[in-house]
Motif scaffolding. Structure first.
Motif, short mmCIF file in Angstrom:
data_model
loop_
_atom_site.label_atom_id
_atom_site.label_comp_id
_atom_site.label_asym_id
_atom_site.label_seq_id
_atom_site.Cartn_x
_atom_site.Cartn_y
_atom_site.Cartn_z
N ARG A 124 0.84 -1.21 0.00
CA ARG A 124 0.00 0.00 0.00
C ARG A 124 0.86 1.26 0.00
O ARG A 124 0.57 2.23 -0.70
N THR A 125 1.94 1.24 0.79
CA THR A 125 2.82 2.40 0.86
C THR A 125 3.48 2.67 -0.48
O THR A 125 3.55 3.81 -0.94
N LYS A 173 1.06 4.18 -2.92
CA LYS A 173 0.81 5.58 -2.57
C LYS A 173 1.95 6.48 -3.03
O LYS A 173 1.74 7.60 -3.49
N LEU A 174 3.18 5.98 -2.91
CA LEU A 174 4.35 6.79 -3.25
C LEU A 174 4.53 6.97 -4.75
O LEU A 174 5.36 7.79 -5.17
N ARG A 175 3.80 6.22 -5.56
CA ARG A 175 3.91 6.39 -7.01
C ARG A 175 3.54 7.80 -7.42
O ARG A 175 3.97 8.29 -8.46
N ASN A 230 4.53 11.89 -3.64
CA ASN A 230 4.33 12.70 -2.44
C ASN A 230 5.34 12.29 -1.38
O ASN A 230 5.11 11.37 -0.60
#
Length: 311
Positions: free
Chosen positions: A296-297, A300-302, A305
């Motif tokens: 999940r992390t 999200k980092l794609r 941010n």
């Protein structure tokens, strides 16, 4: 900050942030002149008296400590930028270990996020290497963020050529406690030796494999959905794999769909472990939850941010 502008900059031996602070308007104007694109620019100042009221596009941050050599790059007359290594340390202060490690893969890799490119990223030169970061972190000065940065440096790998390569390498090599499979670190984008006696039988002069464990003659090739479709491309990939195998490497392949599936990743990781001669171990308690959290992390980092508001 764009990589091309920073790579053209000149490292200095300045160990202090210069006194005085330009206005937000002057900062934005200077960066526009140099084609440095960023939604929000972050300016370091040497003392509280130099801090000015920032804007949504320019923020000021205090850094009065002595800095290691080559912390500041001269971009233009009176205009400096923090080195990639110092930027990394600053960002690690309030960023999770997973996030800062992923950022390290990008800064030490050959890709950068680019929404105008159909792939979502473009090719570029590395901003730093794990070795340059480790040298920076071994200096006598101790800055806030050094400990987290040292942890991340031990987990990073150089030369990732795409976001998915970085994510795949992290999932395979990060320790179990962080949701990874804890496999030995591979070499990313490893150039095979094609000058031996078998070279006359090869269809290409240069072969670079995505992920490799050279000592064990094992290669893992990432087949993206976007660039590995069509009969001609499939045939070319097959020929390429044959060349790799001709050089004595065992080739495994992995797709986007497999990377997105915990069950498929388990199978691939266990296959790699077996081929590396490692004993298959039972996953520790709670591993599935940590693996899901890591996935999940990374997704999200794609979006890129990295928490720059905390710079």
């Amino acid at each position: 900050m764009t990589g091309s502008n920073l790579l053209r900059a000149t490292p200095t031996r300045m160990t202090r942030i210069p006194a005085g602070a330009p206005s937000a308007r002057d900062v934005r104007a200077a960066c526009n002149d140099l084609a440095i694109g960023c939604d929000c620019l972050h300016v370091l100042v040497a003392c509280d008296a130099d801090r000015r009221h920032g804007t949504h596009a320019v923020e000021y941050h205090l850094l009065s400590k002595t800095l290691p050599n080559h912390s500041l790059y001269r971009i233009d007359n009176g205009l400096y930028a923090t080195s990639p290594e110092l930027t990394f340390v600053r960002m690690s202060r309030k960023t999770s270990l997973i996030a800062i490690t992923r950022l390290g893969y990008e800064m030490a890799g050959t890709f950068a996020r680019n929404e105008s490119d159909m792939r979502g990223f473009s090719t570029c030169s590395p901003l730093m290497t794990t070795r340059s970061l480790e040298r920076f972190l071994n200096c006598p000065q101790a800055l806030h963020g050094f400990n987290r940065s040292k942890q991340a440096a031990r987990l990073m790998l150089d030369n990732a050529a795409s976001p998915m390569e970085a994510e795949l390498a992290m999932m395979l090599s990060l320790p179990n406690r962080l949701g990874g499979y804890g496999l030995p670190k591979p070499v990313l984008n490893y150039r095979l030796d094609t000058k031996g006696p078998l070279s006359k039988n090869l269809r290409r002069r240069t072969i670079v494999v995505d992920v490799a464990w050279p000592a064990k003659k094992l290669a893992l090739e990432y087949d993206s959905d976007q660039f590995h479709t069509g009969a001609e491309k499939i045939a070319a990939d097959s020929e390429r794999r044959n060349d790799i195998e001709l050089l004595g490497f065992d080739v495994q392949t992995i797709t986007n769909k497999e990377i997105s599936s915990a069950a498929s990743m388990d199978k691939i990781a266990h296959t790699i472990a077996r081929k590396l001669g490692l004993r298959t171990r039972r996953e520790p308690d709670g591993f599935a939850d940590r693996q899901a959290s890591l996935r999940r992390t990374l997704i999200k980092l794609r979006g890129g941010n990295w928490g720059m508001s905390e710079y």
